[in-house]
Scaffold this motif. Structure first.
Motif, mmCIF file in Angstrom:
data_model
loop_
_atom_site.group_PDB
_atom_site.id
_atom_site.type_symbol
_atom_site.label_atom_id
_atom_site.label_comp_id
_atom_site.label_asym_id
_atom_site.label_seq_id
_atom_site.Cartn_x
_atom_site.Cartn_y
_atom_site.Cartn_z
ATOM 1 N N GLU A 66 -1.674 23.682 58.419
ATOM 2 C CA GLU A 66 -0.786 23.455 59.555
ATOM 3 C C GLU A 66 -1.277 22.281 60.408
ATOM 4 O O GLU A 66 -0.479 21.466 60.882
ATOM 5 C CB GLU A 66 -0.688 24.720 60.417
ATOM 6 N N ILE A 67 -2.608 22.194 60.588
ATOM 7 C CA ILE A 67 -3.175 21.095 61.376
ATOM 8 C C ILE A 67 -2.885 19.752 60.709
ATOM 9 O O ILE A 67 -2.454 18.796 61.371
ATOM 10 C CB ILE A 67 -4.694 21.297 61.547
ATOM 11 N N GLU A 68 -3.093 19.689 59.408
ATOM 12 C CA GLU A 68 -2.849 18.435 58.697
ATOM 13 C C GLU A 68 -1.369 18.072 58.709
ATOM 14 O O GLU A 68 -1.019 16.889 58.786
ATOM 15 C CB GLU A 68 -3.347 18.544 57.256
ATOM 16 N N LYS A 69 -0.486 19.075 58.651
ATOM 17 C CA LYS A 69 0.958 18.793 58.694
ATOM 18 C C LYS A 69 1.358 18.190 60.041
ATOM 19 O O LYS A 69 2.146 17.237 60.102
ATOM 20 C CB LYS A 69 1.749 20.069 58.434
ATOM 21 N N ILE A 70 0.811 18.742 61.123
ATOM 22 C CA ILE A 70 1.112 18.196 62.452
ATOM 23 C C ILE A 70 0.640 16.745 62.545
ATOM 24 O O ILE A 70 1.342 15.876 63.068
ATOM 25 C CB ILE A 70 0.447 19.061 63.547
ATOM 26 N N SER A 102 1.288 17.654 70.849
ATOM 27 C CA SER A 102 1.709 18.579 69.783
ATOM 28 C C SER A 102 0.766 19.766 69.675
ATOM 29 O O SER A 102 1.196 20.921 69.518
ATOM 30 C CB SER A 102 1.781 17.838 68.443
ATOM 31 N N PHE A 103 -0.547 19.496 69.755
ATOM 32 C CA PHE A 103 -1.516 20.582 69.657
ATOM 33 C C PHE A 103 -1.480 21.482 70.893
ATOM 34 O O PHE A 103 -1.729 22.691 70.801
ATOM 35 C CB PHE A 103 -2.924 20.021 69.458
ATOM 36 N N ALA A 104 -1.166 20.905 72.045
ATOM 37 C CA ALA A 104 -1.047 21.722 73.259
ATOM 38 C C ALA A 104 0.069 22.739 73.121
ATOM 39 O O ALA A 104 -0.061 23.897 73.544
ATOM 40 C CB ALA A 104 -0.798 20.817 74.471
ATOM 41 N N VAL A 105 1.171 22.316 72.501
ATOM 42 C CA VAL A 105 2.297 23.233 72.262
ATOM 43 C C VAL A 105 1.942 24.238 71.165
ATOM 44 O O VAL A 105 2.231 25.434 71.282
ATOM 45 C CB VAL A 105 3.562 22.440 71.857
ATOM 46 N N ALA A 106 1.297 23.752 70.084
ATOM 47 C CA ALA A 106 1.011 24.624 68.936
ATOM 48 C C ALA A 106 -0.036 25.679 69.239
ATOM 49 O O ALA A 106 -0.090 26.717 68.568
ATOM 50 C CB ALA A 106 0.555 23.769 67.756
ATOM 51 N N THR A 107 -0.895 25.445 70.245
ATOM 52 C CA THR A 107 -1.966 26.400 70.546
ATOM 53 C C THR A 107 -1.590 27.378 71.659
ATOM 54 O O THR A 107 -2.429 28.156 72.102
ATOM 55 C CB THR A 107 -3.244 25.644 70.973
ATOM 56 N N THR A 108 -0.341 27.334 72.100
ATOM 57 C CA THR A 108 0.117 28.303 73.100
ATOM 58 C C THR A 108 0.269 29.678 72.462
ATOM 59 O O THR A 108 0.095 29.839 71.251
ATOM 60 C CB THR A 108 1.451 27.857 73.712
ATOM 61 N N GLY A 109 0.661 30.639 73.275
ATOM 62 C CA GLY A 109 0.725 32.029 72.811
ATOM 63 C C GLY A 109 1.541 32.244 71.564
ATOM 64 O O GLY A 109 1.166 33.017 70.681
ATOM 65 N N GLU A 110 2.674 31.569 71.413
ATOM 66 C CA GLU A 110 3.542 31.772 70.262
ATOM 67 C C GLU A 110 3.497 30.600 69.287
ATOM 68 O O GLU A 110 4.308 30.525 68.359
ATOM 69 C CB GLU A 110 4.982 31.986 70.741
ATOM 70 N N GLY A 111 2.597 29.674 69.478
ATOM 71 C CA GLY A 111 2.505 28.519 68.594
ATOM 72 C C GLY A 111 1.841 28.849 67.272
ATOM 73 O O GLY A 111 1.203 29.900 67.113
ATOM 74 N N VAL A 112 1.995 27.941 66.297
ATOM 75 C CA VAL A 112 1.433 28.185 64.958
ATOM 76 C C VAL A 112 -0.088 28.133 64.958
ATOM 77 O O VAL A 112 -0.734 28.648 64.039
ATOM 78 C CB VAL A 112 1.983 27.151 63.946
#
Length: 314
Positions: free
Chosen positions: A50-54, A101-111
């Protein structure tokens, strides 16, 4: 004979250099720009795809293309992915977009919920280390490839061709390693690609010669072994093939980054070793093997003839 002595001397010198100085591990790549994504170990293990895809989506959106990437664990509970770009690439927008992008992805419901992410960029030198396990795996793969090629030729043509091909690939690889050691080229990840290139090129070039010799032997079974070998070495075919590859390597090395230039340089050395093995060593080895095989065949023919005469008299 002279070239065989020279090649043996090269290997001996390489062994001495290895014993005294070891491998050259001072591998730096100083003409690149790097973007580093740091992440805690758990998140890296669980969400690496997922990290590499972002990251790749962000690079595609900004029309950025990296030369290669490196992944690895750091000390403590942290891992990193390093993307290497050409020197002068502006990565400011990429850092801002990835941080967002990582700030959004690391939230409570992020991937990547719960992951600790940090993105940085710099233009300092990039270190390229060759993992020990990668070298071992490449060596094992090379041995398997050589045996497969040898077995294939032994089954499809004859045992002499199989033995000669395996020996030629072994000598070519030994000379490549020796030349790398003597020239003190840094032992980087590119050496793995060089080994693969060397094995493939030597196999193809050797097969050119062996196929030509085998075809001629079928046409004229009574031809002397020395004449058969000396007149049917595929010099033209291997020469043209080698020149084309050498030109391509020079062009690639002239316009690429240091990482690719290391490959181009070592590949040229392995090309020299492969040409020697295919055009000089392989025929030189094939000749005594052919003479021995012909001698054994003649002995069996005489034995079968005497046996047939004896049975006729009885």
């Amino acid at each position: 004979n002279l070239l065989s002595i020279v090649s043996a001397a090269i290997v001996v010198v390489a062994v001495v250099v290895l014993a005294i100085f070891g491998f050259n591990r001072d591998a730096t790549i100083d003409d690149v720009q790097t973007l580093t994504v740091n992440v805690n170990q758990y998140a890296y293990t669980e969400y690496s795809d997922e990290i590499e895809k972002i990251c790749n989506d962000a690079f595609d959106e900004l029309d950025l293309s990296y030369v290669y990437d490196m992944k690895g664990e750091m000390s403590g509970d942290e891992s990193e992915i390093v993307y290497v770009f050409k020197k002068g690439t502006d990565l400011t927008s990429a850092v801002e977009k990835l941080n967002t992008s990582f700030a959004v992805a690391t939230t409570g419901e992020g991937v990547l919920s719960g992951a600790l992410m940090r993105v940085t960029t710099n233009s300092e030198v990039s270190l390229d280390k060759l993992p020990q396990h990668a070298l071992v795996r490449t060596a094992i793969a090379g041995v398997v490839f050589a045996l497969v090629v040898g077995l294939y030729l032994a089954v499809r043509q004859n045992v002499l061709n199989g033995l000669t091909s395996v020996a030629a690939m072994t000598v070519s690889m030994a000379l490549t390693c020796a030349l790398v050691l003597i020239t003190r080229i840094p032992l980087t990840g590119t050496i793995l690609y060089t080994f693969a290139f060397n094995m493939l090129f030597t196999a193809i070039a050797t097969v050119f010669t062996l196929n030509k010799i085998t075809a001629k032997a079928k046409e004229n079974a009574d031809m002397d072994a020395e004449e058969l070998v000396s007149e049917n070495v595929a010099v033209k075919e291997v020469g043209l093939f080698s020149v084309a590859i050498a030109v391509a390597l020079v062009l690639v090395g002239a316009i690429a980054t240091s990482f690719v230039r290391y490959f181009a340089l070592t590949a040229v050395l392995s090309l020299v070793a492969g040409v020697f093995s295919a055009l000089i060593f392989a025929p030189a080895l094939y000749l005594p093997l052919k003479r021995y095989a012909d001698k054994k065949q003649a002995q069996r023919s005489r034995y079968d003839y005497k046996k047939g005469v004896s049975e006729t008299k009885n």
